[in-house]
Design a protein around this motif. Sequence first.
Motif, PDB file in Angstrom:
ATOM      1  N   SER A 159       0.828  -1.209   0.000  1.00  0.00           N
ATOM      2  CA  SER A 159       0.000   0.000   0.000  1.00  0.00           C
ATOM      3  C   SER A 159       0.860   1.256   0.000  1.00  0.00           C
ATOM      4  O   SER A 159       0.497   2.256  -0.622  1.00  0.00           O
ATOM      5  N   SER A 178     -10.129   1.153   3.841  1.00  0.00           N
ATOM      6  CA  SER A 178      -9.492  -0.122   4.177  1.00  0.00           C
ATOM      7  C   SER A 178     -10.475  -0.968   4.973  1.00  0.00           C
ATOM      8  O   SER A 178     -10.889  -0.577   6.067  1.00  0.00           O
ATOM      9  N   SER A 210      -0.719   4.315   4.915  1.00  0.00           N
ATOM     10  CA  SER A 210       0.145   4.618   3.766  1.00  0.00           C
ATOM     11  C   SER A 210      -0.400   5.784   2.961  1.00  0.00           C
ATOM     12  O   SER A 210       0.366   6.609   2.450  1.00  0.00           O
ATOM     13  N   ASP A 223      -3.791  -0.341   6.015  1.00  0.00           N
ATOM     14  CA  ASP A 223      -3.275   0.284   4.795  1.00  0.00           C
ATOM     15  C   ASP A 223      -3.649   1.749   4.623  1.00  0.00           C
ATOM     16  O   ASP A 223      -3.004   2.455   3.851  1.00  0.00           O
TER      17      ASP A 223
END
Length: 154
Positions: A3, A22, A100, A97
């Motif tokens: 990610s 997510s 990120s 994720d």
Amino acid sequence: MGSFVYASRCKARGDKIAAMISLETIGYFSDSPDSQTYPSPGLGFFYPKIGNFIGFVSNVQSRALLRRVIALFRENAKNPFEGAALPASIPAVSWSDQRSFWRHGYPGIMVTDTAPFRYPYYHSSSDTPDKLDYDRFTLVVSGMESVIEGLDQL
């Protein structure tokens, strides 16, 4: 982390990402008293002690997205839910994720059943499909379908 690489490439290309969602463990629910704990003891004063809800979690910078997603989910929700825009420094807020994408300036949220804080089989050999509540899992997926359709209309 895949990610992080993906979000980096999106940023480098100048991609306009309005929302990263997510889905992080969304199938375990418990109606037992005191079945829900939290990564920070103070959160237990504000949120349920029964693990029968789905959680929507964002960092503070993504709170507008969080509010929009919760409003869309509420329109069709058939199960309890909670939402929180929290500092990313609180343990578990940035464990998936969406982090990120936050690091690259994109808004993102995590939709979760808070497994590490309610699911006794989390990441163990006893973590098997028979432990999931497929009826409630389906309600979450149906609600998220409405969210995605609603976000697509922006």
